[in-house]
Design an enzyme around this catalytic site. Structure first.
Site, PDB file in Angstrom:
ATOM      1  N   LYS A   1     -10.334 -16.616  -3.209  1.00  0.00           N
ATOM      2  CA  LYS A   1     -11.245 -15.944  -4.153  1.00  0.00           C
ATOM      3  C   LYS A   1     -10.532 -14.816  -4.896  1.00  0.00           C
ATOM      4  CE  LYS A   1     -14.291 -15.128  -0.881  1.00  0.00           C
ATOM      5  NZ  LYS A   1     -13.637 -15.813   0.248  1.00  0.00           N
TER       6      LYS A   1
ATOM      7  N   ARG B   1      -3.102  -7.799   3.526  1.00  0.00           N
ATOM      8  CA  ARG B   1      -3.004  -7.078   4.801  1.00  0.00           C
ATOM      9  C   ARG B   1      -1.561  -6.649   4.996  1.00  0.00           C
ATOM     10  NH1 ARG B   1      -7.491  -6.495   4.393  1.00  0.00           N
ATOM     11  NH2 ARG B   1      -9.208  -6.934   5.827  1.00  0.00           N
TER      12      ARG B   1
ATOM     13  N   GLU C   1      -2.932   1.375  10.016  1.00  0.00           N
ATOM     14  CA  GLU C   1      -3.651   2.204   9.044  1.00  0.00           C
ATOM     15  C   GLU C   1      -4.359   3.350   9.752  1.00  0.00           C
ATOM     16  OE1 GLU C   1      -6.086  -0.343   6.593  1.00  0.00           O
ATOM     17  OE2 GLU C   1      -4.343  -1.340   5.757  1.00  0.00           O
TER      18      GLU C   1
ATOM     19  N   HIS D   1      -5.984   1.635   1.346  1.00  0.00           N
ATOM     20  CA  HIS D   1      -6.864   0.469   1.542  1.00  0.00           C
ATOM     21  C   HIS D   1      -8.131   0.603   0.681  1.00  0.00           C
ATOM     22  CE1 HIS D   1      -7.901  -2.889   4.611  1.00  0.00           C
ATOM     23  NE2 HIS D   1      -8.510  -3.116   3.452  1.00  0.00           N
TER      24      HIS D   1
ATOM     25  N   GLY E   1      -8.847  -1.524  -1.906  1.00  0.00           N
ATOM     26  CA  GLY E   1      -9.128  -2.748  -2.655  1.00  0.00           C
ATOM     27  C   GLY E   1     -10.606  -3.041  -2.844  1.00  0.00           C
TER      28      GLY E   1
HETATM   29  N1  LIG Z   1      -7.420  -4.530   0.218  1.00  0.00           N
HETATM   30  C1  LIG Z   1      -8.679  -4.793   0.335  1.00  0.00           C
HETATM   31  O1  LIG Z   1      -9.516  -3.900   0.350  1.00  0.00           O
HETATM   32  C2  LIG Z   1      -9.127  -6.191   0.457  1.00  0.00           C
HETATM   33  C3  LIG Z   1      -8.324  -7.102   1.080  1.00  0.00           C
HETATM   34  N2  LIG Z   1      -8.720  -8.390   1.191  1.00  0.00           N
HETATM   35  C4  LIG Z   1      -7.786  -9.311   1.852  1.00  0.00           C
HETATM   36  O2  LIG Z   1      -7.543 -10.379   0.988  1.00  0.00           O
HETATM   37  C5  LIG Z   1      -7.591 -11.584   1.707  1.00  0.00           C
HETATM   38  C6  LIG Z   1      -8.050 -12.692   0.797  1.00  0.00           C
HETATM   39  O3  LIG Z   1      -9.401 -12.515   0.463  1.00  0.00           O
HETATM   40  P1  LIG Z   1     -10.204 -13.688  -0.234  1.00  0.00           P
HETATM   41  O4  LIG Z   1      -9.466 -14.153  -1.421  1.00  0.00           O
HETATM   42  O5  LIG Z   1     -11.585 -13.195  -0.410  1.00  0.00           O
HETATM   43  O6  LIG Z   1     -10.147 -14.785   0.908  1.00  0.00           O
HETATM   44  P2  LIG Z   1     -10.147 -16.352   0.717  1.00  0.00           P
HETATM   45  O7  LIG Z   1     -10.380 -16.909   2.048  1.00  0.00           O
HETATM   46  O8  LIG Z   1     -11.039 -16.738  -0.398  1.00  0.00           O
HETATM   47  O9  LIG Z   1      -8.650 -16.679   0.269  1.00  0.00           O
HETATM   48  C7  LIG Z   1      -7.556 -16.676   1.134  1.00  0.00           C
HETATM   49  C8  LIG Z   1      -6.637 -17.793   0.698  1.00  0.00           C
HETATM   50  O10 LIG Z   1      -5.423 -17.684   1.416  1.00  0.00           O
HETATM   51  C9  LIG Z   1      -4.966 -19.001   1.634  1.00  0.00           C
HETATM   52  N3  LIG Z   1      -3.990 -19.068   2.680  1.00  0.00           N
HETATM   53  C10 LIG Z   1      -4.184 -19.181   4.020  1.00  0.00           C
HETATM   54  N4  LIG Z   1      -3.000 -19.262   4.634  1.00  0.00           N
HETATM   55  C11 LIG Z   1      -2.051 -19.208   3.670  1.00  0.00           C
HETATM   56  C12 LIG Z   1      -0.626 -19.260   3.691  1.00  0.00           C
HETATM   57  N5  LIG Z   1       0.037 -19.389   4.833  1.00  0.00           N
HETATM   58  N6  LIG Z   1       0.024 -19.156   2.510  1.00  0.00           N
HETATM   59  C13 LIG Z   1      -0.645 -19.027   1.367  1.00  0.00           C
HETATM   60  N7  LIG Z   1      -1.996 -18.998   1.284  1.00  0.00           N
HETATM   61  C14 LIG Z   1      -2.674 -19.079   2.438  1.00  0.00           C
HETATM   62  C15 LIG Z   1      -6.232 -19.767   1.947  1.00  0.00           C
HETATM   63  O11 LIG Z   1      -6.051 -21.148   1.752  1.00  0.00           O
HETATM   64  C16 LIG Z   1      -7.205 -19.177   0.962  1.00  0.00           C
HETATM   65  O12 LIG Z   1      -7.252 -19.943  -0.220  1.00  0.00           O
HETATM   66  C17 LIG Z   1      -8.559 -11.298   2.861  1.00  0.00           C
HETATM   67  O13 LIG Z   1      -8.266 -12.107   3.980  1.00  0.00           O
HETATM   68  C18 LIG Z   1      -8.338  -9.865   3.145  1.00  0.00           C
HETATM   69  O14 LIG Z   1      -7.386  -9.749   4.160  1.00  0.00           O
HETATM   70  C19 LIG Z   1      -9.908  -8.834   0.685  1.00  0.00           C
HETATM   71  C20 LIG Z   1     -10.753  -7.967   0.067  1.00  0.00           C
HETATM   72  C21 LIG Z   1     -10.439  -6.558  -0.079  1.00  0.00           C
HETATM   73  O1  LIG Z   2     -12.775  -7.049   2.752  1.00  0.00           O
HETATM   74  C1  LIG Z   2     -11.626  -6.847   3.171  1.00  0.00           C
HETATM   75  O2  LIG Z   2     -10.929  -7.710   3.724  1.00  0.00           O
HETATM   76  C2  LIG Z   2     -11.044  -5.525   3.042  1.00  0.00           C
HETATM   77  O3  LIG Z   2      -9.897  -5.365   3.343  1.00  0.00           O
HETATM   78  C3  LIG Z   2     -11.904  -4.413   2.654  1.00  0.00           C
HETATM   79  O4  LIG Z   2     -11.828  -3.507   3.696  1.00  0.00           O
HETATM   80  P1  LIG Z   2     -12.855  -2.296   3.803  1.00  0.00           P
HETATM   81  O5  LIG Z   2     -14.206  -2.882   3.994  1.00  0.00           O
HETATM   82  O6  LIG Z   2     -12.753  -1.547   2.519  1.00  0.00           O
HETATM   83  O7  LIG Z   2     -12.397  -1.513   4.975  1.00  0.00           O
END
Ligand SMILES: NC(=O)C1=CN([C@@H]2O[C@H](COP(=O)(O)OP(=O)(O)OC[C@H]3O[C@@H](n4cnc5c(N)ncnc54)[C@H](O)[C@@H]3O)[C@@H](O)[C@H]2O)C=CC1
Ligand SMILES: O=C(O)C(=O)COP(=O)(O)O
Length: 601
Positions: free
Chosen positions: A207, A288, A317, A336, A338
């Site tokens: 996503k 992450r 963190e 963090h 995002g």
């Molecule tokens: N910094 C922040 O505040 C935020 C961080 N995140 C992080 O971003 C990550 C992704 O979020 P979304 O896109 O919503 O999740 P999502 O589940 O929609 O997308 C993750 C994608 O990674 C792919 N994937 C899995 N293993 C893989 C690999 N070995 N190599 C390449 N791709 C691989 C999956 O197939 C999937 O399409 C979350 O798991 C979370 O850790 C998400 C939201 C906020």
């Molecule tokens: O949704 C995620 O995976 C995030 O990393 C967001 O983290 P937070 O809820 O801002 O601590």
């Protein structure tokens, strides 16, 4: 009857597998709203997939990290809400035994100790965001605790933050800002690089990765992506080419990370992979911290392989303020952030997680469950009577077992005119498991922990389908449960092939027992059951009925299944009340009765 069979072994409860089985529509199903009632051992109780502190008592939800007001309001309509932020692990372990649900963001470790300390009360963990790497999913599953997340509401926020970091890094915004504030005016030092025409590799095309890619294309970048599980047509649709890991890192000018932290992705960027990158590559990480070997990144920055990095996330963190990585002059960092926009937090994520948690506490399984199979509402509604039948057959079969080596091998046979891919048996299997395991243990079995519990107890459940001719209107014709390698306290329950065998059908919406061993019977599974083997002869029904009548035990159903007239027969008697031992003994003493067993449902 055209019979074709296929055997499905019970899969291990793999959270990733479970989530990949989830339905894409936001449909939910509610077992509690189906009012499934299971009257057995512990009295008649409402059957819910997730038992909360009872339907009358208000559940307690511990909110351990800041959650938007809209979400709190929703929670408060249904539960007592305890907002306690910044708890130490010890404080969390202490508090959790008083809570039915826990809501966290990325800052709280929901470890095995949390589940162990909850004493079985914790039924739902809500992760107000996407990444569930801070929740011990295996421990949650083992404790029958559902984990739900809020997977959609912060997607745009995270993608926008990725773009913000990308542009800020390329134009040295953070360093230049700090130097101006320090009284300097270094226009030559902070000459940046342009984004247009550069190749961006999006690692993880889910996503966030997709939204970031879309935006990067708008900035004129050439976007490629690596994701072993993403469909190529989704990438093509927005003009992104899916490539191998090595190709992505070798050709990219910029790399943006968007995969979850898993054992496979842990330290995906390391000395070896940095060595394959184009010299001067720039890296953005809003996924992450753990997907990068941070020490290797420092080395790559020092050697010039990596020109710059923009990091929102860290292995630990907050990171140490002395961290070489954080202090590196070519690195910009955010704490963090995002998911931290007003739009995502005040309403989006807060509402998404509050709805999921409340739904789960009500006994519904939200479509965002991470560690339980999802079944669309319409499918579950259709399966409702079969779900009850499945549990009761399991409960009957296990009560017929005596002594021996214990229940190790259970075979379930579904006879149906539906094509195998049009019949979802996961809920049925879970209910059979529940029926088999609960009467012989203190474990509470639900959809979350059924497969795990069976595996842990060494019970192997295999499923077989018999494809029937005819109209596939009803999902199932019959369910048969067989327990192999055991002795039975009711010898007639052993089939000609040596297993305890019971079979049932749904008739007019009511589950019926239709076979015991080799004997066909027909008794509704609404109360409890007495099974008698006897020599078929006139007057038996009257004799048994009168013994039960003398004790005011109401008989709901009686049926006799026999091999041939005046030969061996099995009489199944449905009773609303539990007969006394004496009455059962008196029935057993009727000369024609050869064996008798009372089975509680
Ligand atoms: N910094 C922040 O505040 C935020 C961080 N995140 C992080 O971003 C990550 C992704 O979020 P979304 O896109 O919503 O999740 P999502 O589940 O929609 O997308 C993750 C994608 O990674 C792919 N994937 C899995 N293993 C893989 C690999 N070995 N190599 C390449 N791709 C691989 C999956 O197939 C999937 O399409 C979350 O798991 C979370 O850790 C998400 C939201 C906020
Ligand atoms: O949704 C995620 O995976 C995030 O990393 C967001 O983290 P937070 O809820 O801002 O601590």
């Amino acid at each position: 009857m055209a019979a074709s069979t296929s055997t499905l072994n019970v899969p291990s409860l793999n959270p990733k597998l479970s989530s990949s089985l989830s339905i894409s529509s936001p449909a939910q199903f509610s077992i509690s709203s189906l009012s499934l009632r299971a009257a057995h051992g512990r009295g008649s109780r409402r059957f819910v997939v997730l038992a909360t502190g009872g339907l009358d008592a208000k559940p307690t939800v511990l909110v351990a990290e800041k959650l938007g007001a809209a979400g709190l309001d929703l929670l408060k309509e249904f539960a007592n809400v305890d907002c306690s932020y910044n708890l130490s692990p010890e404080e969390l372990n202490t508090k959790i035994s008083l809570c039915d649900a826990l809501i966290v963001r990325s800052g709280t470790k929901v470890s095995r100790e949390v589940f162990e300390s909850s004493g079985g009360r914790l039924k739902v963990v809500g992760r107000a965001g996407v990444g569930i790497d801070n929740v011990d999913l295996a421990a949650a599953t083992e404790h029958g605790c559902l984990v739900v997340n809020a997977p959609t509401a912060n997607t745009v926020a995270a993608a926008e933050h990725g773009i913000a970091l990308l542009a800020a890094m390329a134009r040295n915004v953070a360093q230049a800002d700090a130097s101006v504030k320090a009284g300097k005016w270094l226009r030559n030092k902070y000459v940046g690089v342009s984004l247009v025409g550069k190749t961006l590799a999006v690692m993880g095309f889910g996503k966030v990765g997709t939204e970031l890619a879309r935006r990067a294309k708008g900035l004129g970048m050439h976007v490629i992506a690596h994701d072993p599980y993403a469909p190529a047509d989704r990438a093509r649709a927005i003009g992104v080419e899916l490539v191998t890991f090595d190709e992505a890192i070798a050709t990219a000018d910029f790399i943006s990370l968007h995969m979850p932290l898993t054992p496979t992705t842990s330290k995906m960027l390391n000395d070896e992979t940095f060595g394959k990158m184009k010299k001067g590559v720039r890296i953005v990480n809003v996924a992450r911290g753990g997907v990068i070997d941070e020490e290797a990144l420092v080395r790559a920055l020092d050697s010039g392989i990596v020109a710059q990095a923009a990091l929102d996330v860290f292995t630990k963190e907050p990171p140490s303020p002395e961290s070489k990585l954080v202090q590196h002059e070519n690195v910009i960092v955010t704490p963090h952030l995002g998911a931290s926009t007003v739009e995502a937090q005040v309403e989006g994520v807060a509402i998404e997680i509050a709805e999921a948690v409340v739904g789960a506490l009500k006994g519904e399984l939200a479509s965002t469950a991470v560690n339980a199979p999802m079944v669309p509402a319409e499918v579950l509604s259709e399966l409702k009577p079969y779900v009850i039948l499945a549990e009761k057959l399991g409960r009957l079969a296990v009560q017929l077992v005596t002594g021996g080596s214990g229940v190790k091998s259970v075979k379930v046979t579904y006879a149906s005119a539906r094509a195998p891919d049009d019949l979802d048996t996961r809920v049925l299997r879970a209910m059979i498991t529940k029926g088999i395991i609960e009467p012989i243990s203190s474990v509470f079995v639900n959809l979350v922990n059924a497969d795990f519990t069976a595996k842990q107890r060494g019970v192997r459940i295999t499923e077989e389908r018999i494809l029937l001719d005819g109209s596939p209107e009803a999902p199932l014709d019959s369910i048969q449960v067989q327990i192999a390698n055991v002795e039975s306290k009711f010898a007639s329950a052993i089939s000609d092939t040596g297993e305890i065998r019971v079979e049932g059908r749904v008739k007019d919406g009511v589950p019926h027992l239709t076979r015991v061993g080799s004997f066909e019977v027909d008794v509704s599974l609404e109360g409890s059951i007495i099974l008698c083997r006897q020599v078929d002869q006139p007057g038996m029904i009257g004799k048994v009925g009168s013994i039960l009548g003398q004790e005011n035990v109401n008989v709901s159903f009686m049926s006799v299944g026999r091999i041939a007239p005046r030969k061996q027969a099995v009489m199944a008697i449905g009773v609303d009340d539990q007969p006394s031992k004496e009455s059962l003994q008196r029935i057993g003493e009727i000369p024609a009765v050869e064996e008798i067993v009372f089975l509680k449902l």
